[in-house]
Design a protein around this motif. Sequence first.
Motif, PDB file in Angstrom:
ATOM      1  N   GLY A 135       0.821  -1.207   0.000  1.00 52.85           N
ATOM      2  CA  GLY A 135       0.000   0.000   0.000  1.00 52.85           C
ATOM      3  C   GLY A 135       0.854   1.255   0.000  1.00 52.85           C
ATOM      4  O   GLY A 135       0.513   2.247  -0.650  1.00 52.85           O
ATOM      5  N   TYR A 136       1.978   1.189   0.678  1.00 52.17           N
ATOM      6  CA  TYR A 136       2.880   2.344   0.719  1.00 52.17           C
ATOM      7  C   TYR A 136       3.392   2.668  -0.674  1.00 52.17           C
ATOM      8  O   TYR A 136       3.365   3.822  -1.108  1.00 52.17           O
ATOM      9  N   PHE A 137       3.807   1.608  -1.398  1.00 51.71           N
ATOM     10  CA  PHE A 137       4.352   1.858  -2.735  1.00 51.71           C
ATOM     11  C   PHE A 137       3.258   2.316  -3.692  1.00 51.71           C
ATOM     12  O   PHE A 137       3.498   3.162  -4.548  1.00 51.71           O
ATOM     13  N   VAL A 138       2.075   1.781  -3.534  1.00 54.08           N
ATOM     14  CA  VAL A 138       0.959   2.228  -4.370  1.00 54.08           C
ATOM     15  C   VAL A 138       0.706   3.703  -4.126  1.00 54.08           C
ATOM     16  O   VAL A 138       0.545   4.503  -5.067  1.00 54.08           O
ATOM     17  N   ALA A 139       0.702   4.091  -2.853  1.00 58.79           N
ATOM     18  CA  ALA A 139       0.468   5.491  -2.508  1.00 58.79           C
ATOM     19  C   ALA A 139       1.575   6.372  -3.064  1.00 58.79           C
ATOM     20  O   ALA A 139       1.322   7.466  -3.579  1.00 58.79           O
ATOM     21  N   LEU A 140       2.803   5.863  -2.968  1.00 59.19           N
ATOM     22  CA  LEU A 140       3.959   6.610  -3.471  1.00 59.19           C
ATOM     23  C   LEU A 140       3.811   6.851  -4.964  1.00 59.19           C
ATOM     24  O   LEU A 140       4.018   7.965  -5.460  1.00 59.19           O
ATOM     25  N   TYR A 141       3.402   5.789  -5.676  1.00 59.74           N
ATOM     26  CA  TYR A 141       3.227   5.890  -7.128  1.00 59.74           C
ATOM     27  C   TYR A 141       2.149   6.913  -7.453  1.00 59.74           C
ATOM     28  O   TYR A 141       2.314   7.771  -8.318  1.00 59.74           O
ATOM     29  N   LYS A 142       1.040   6.850  -6.729  1.00 59.24           N
ATOM     30  CA  LYS A 142      -0.067   7.773  -6.984  1.00 59.24           C
ATOM     31  C   LYS A 142       0.372   9.209  -6.754  1.00 59.24           C
ATOM     32  O   LYS A 142       0.084  10.104  -7.547  1.00 59.24           O
ATOM     33  N   GLU A 143       1.090   9.396  -5.656  1.00 63.14           N
ATOM     34  CA  GLU A 143       1.582  10.722  -5.308  1.00 63.14           C
ATOM     35  C   GLU A 143       2.476  11.265  -6.418  1.00 63.14           C
ATOM     36  O   GLU A 143       2.345  12.401  -6.858  1.00 63.14           O
ATOM     37  N   ALA A 144       3.364  10.374  -6.861  1.00 63.62           N
ATOM     38  CA  ALA A 144       4.318  10.787  -7.886  1.00 63.62           C
ATOM     39  C   ALA A 144       3.597  11.176  -9.164  1.00 63.62           C
ATOM     40  O   ALA A 144       3.906  12.199  -9.787  1.00 63.62           O
ATOM     41  N   THR A 145       2.600  10.368  -9.540  1.00 62.42           N
ATOM     42  CA  THR A 145       1.882  10.690 -10.784  1.00 62.42           C
ATOM     43  C   THR A 145       1.135  12.013 -10.659  1.00 62.42           C
ATOM     44  O   THR A 145       1.037  12.777 -11.608  1.00 62.42           O
ATOM     45  N   PHE A 146       0.618  12.304  -9.494  1.00 65.43           N
ATOM     46  CA  PHE A 146      -0.064  13.589  -9.288  1.00 65.43           C
ATOM     47  C   PHE A 146       0.907  14.748  -9.468  1.00 65.43           C
ATOM     48  O   PHE A 146       0.575  15.766 -10.077  1.00 65.43           O
ATOM     49  N   ARG A 147       2.109  14.555  -8.910  1.00 68.63           N
ATOM     50  CA  ARG A 147       3.096  15.630  -8.993  1.00 68.63           C
ATOM     51  C   ARG A 147       3.555  15.852 -10.427  1.00 68.63           C
ATOM     52  O   ARG A 147       3.796  16.960 -10.864  1.00 68.63           O
TER      53      ARG A 147
END
Lengths: 220, 499
Positions: free
Chosen positions: A206-218
């Motif tokens: 879940g952490y990596f999924v969140a990280l990926y989502k965050e990165a794509t938003f940025r």
Amino acid sequence: MNAKTEIYKEKLRHLGKTLRYSLYVIFHPFDGFWDLIHEKRGSIGAATIIFIMMLLTQVWTWTYSAFPFYFPQWEYFNLFMRVLPSAVLFFIWCIANWSLTTLMDGKGRLSHIYMASAYALTPFILIRIPLIFLTYILSYDEYTYYAVFANLSIVWCVILFIAAMMMIHDYTIGKALFSSFLTIVAMMIIIFLIIMFFSLITQSFGYFVALYKEATFRLY
Amino acid sequence: MIRKAKKLIIYIILLSMVLIPKDRVSAESESYTYTYEYFDFQLESPDAYTPQALLLGTDLGIGDFNNPKSLFVRDEYLYIVDSGNNRIVVVDRYFELIRVIDKVIMDGEEVTFLNPSDVYVTANGDMYICDADNNRVLHTDADLNVIKTYVKPDDPTVLGETNFIPLKCVVDKAGRLFVLAGNVNQGFMEFDKEGNFTNFTGANPVKATLWQALQKRLMTKEQRARMILFVPTEYSNLAIDKDDFLYATTNTFTTDQLATMKTVNPVRKLNSIGEDILVRNGYEPPIGDLQWGAGGDMTGPSRFEDVTAMDNDTYFCLDRNRGRIFGYDFQGNMLYAFGGAGNKLGYFQYPISIEHMGTDLFVLDNRAVSVTRFTLTEFGKYINEGLALYKEGLYEESAEYWKKALRLNGNYDLAYIGIGRALLRKGEYQEAMKYFKSKRDYNNYSKAFAEYRKEWVEENIQYLLIGAAALVIVPLVISKILKRFKGGAANYERKDRDL
């Protein structure tokens, strides 16, 4: 071609012989388990068949017992989840027992533990399957007769398990009981670790999924 | 422009109507009447009782009720104890005012009440009035002349320092008075005909479980002192049935106690020596709701505030938690539950008392200061008839009514079992087994099965004997033949086994 079928036949015959040996084991546990390992009278294949038969016996008990004895709420009945615990517990028992007995001067190897444990389940199959037929003859008032045999199968299996521990690890009865107790404790620890492992995995995933989502938003 | 905006707003409203999910608080059934099945799921049911009329004090022209506490029915008259107004209002079945009792004559003088909380009227018209804040129970004749008063017993060991606050009372046919007094947890106070206190009856037994006893052993003195005292719970209400058995309700238990201890019985039937003799043969003991959905500020189990026992030993319990009425038959099977919390007819805000007149039910709502009359529907009548005939042992006749009930509600478990019983009686065991199996009635199924088995064995005895004989003889013969023709084979078999 001929030689091949001959080998195949020989294998099948060996399997039948080792399977039939379980009948000897349950009536002569000490001799039986000793010879099972040291005289190579058992086989992994036969052990696996007994183990699968044990699972099937459970399934048949649930599905084919007459009404008052077993009548689950089929709408919420998940066969997989009902069978899984006994299967998983069996393997965890084998692993826990092996990891403990190697520390406690046990002579048995993992394959021996698996084989002996599976052979010790034979009475469960031999008693429970006829009991399914018995439910069609007994009324619910006579449940006691059913319960007596059902409990007998469990008690018999437990005695066989202890005998198996004594023979394959070359233990005294006291040590066999003590190691069995420790095995159950070890099983609990293993189950705890499995649960923790899975919850940690899901969280880190879940952490990596969140990280990926965050990165794509940025990025966009 | 404005038109467009209007259109847009309409579209948004329409869309929101479709898209916003209808929120369902719990899995509880939404119908007014429901039953429970074997696995404690609620099933919708047609109404067995329907609300017919609502009575407000203003309808009678005597002003609103104020904190009404209790109802009582004798013959065709309904007595409403209007505590806040210190009066007892008597109406008939159709809510026509008969009279208002606000004073009685004691020693030639008129005496008023102070916060009366209950009334009991005997068959010959004598009245017992719980005059709570005057700490007495007044016994009057039909013309309201006080015959005697029941006050706090002289014996200091009975109540000690506590005041005698009579809250509820009933009188049996022998003239004994049972009083539920406030702040008393030893049970009901029993007075004899002459007005003397005799004893407490029906105290809740206090039993510590093995675990609690062990726990107490291991505790220090300080811990023990801090522990909650195990005191018997107080009763919330009492009623008396036609055979002079007391029905009592209690609602001061915790959820845990109800779930773990079997000693918590929200409703009890007490015999003359105070033992609980209520039959509890239903799927679950009578505890009201089995699903405790938390919605609208209502959580936890049902809290029975009152009970009324019908002439056919059916009894109805009133749950103040969710404003519901639970009907149970004489075996403890739940017949149906209905009601709810709300402001509509047939829903309650704080129901506090229930009474019956014939088959009609009256429910008093303390907060809505109203009385609601419920009457039996066709469905309810079939159930009543089925039960009555079943109680008389006329199983086949009762099955007719169960079949009719089943036509109105195909989910009605008791009807299936009732029909099964009739079939069992008739000797159609296989059919009966089908009915019992469909509703998982283990005990009756077992009975039918035992009969069926007996019949089957008697019919097929010859085949069974032949089969048993064959089982013995055939292997013998085969082994003999094998020995004769293939002498070596048997030997080979044995060798193989020993290997």
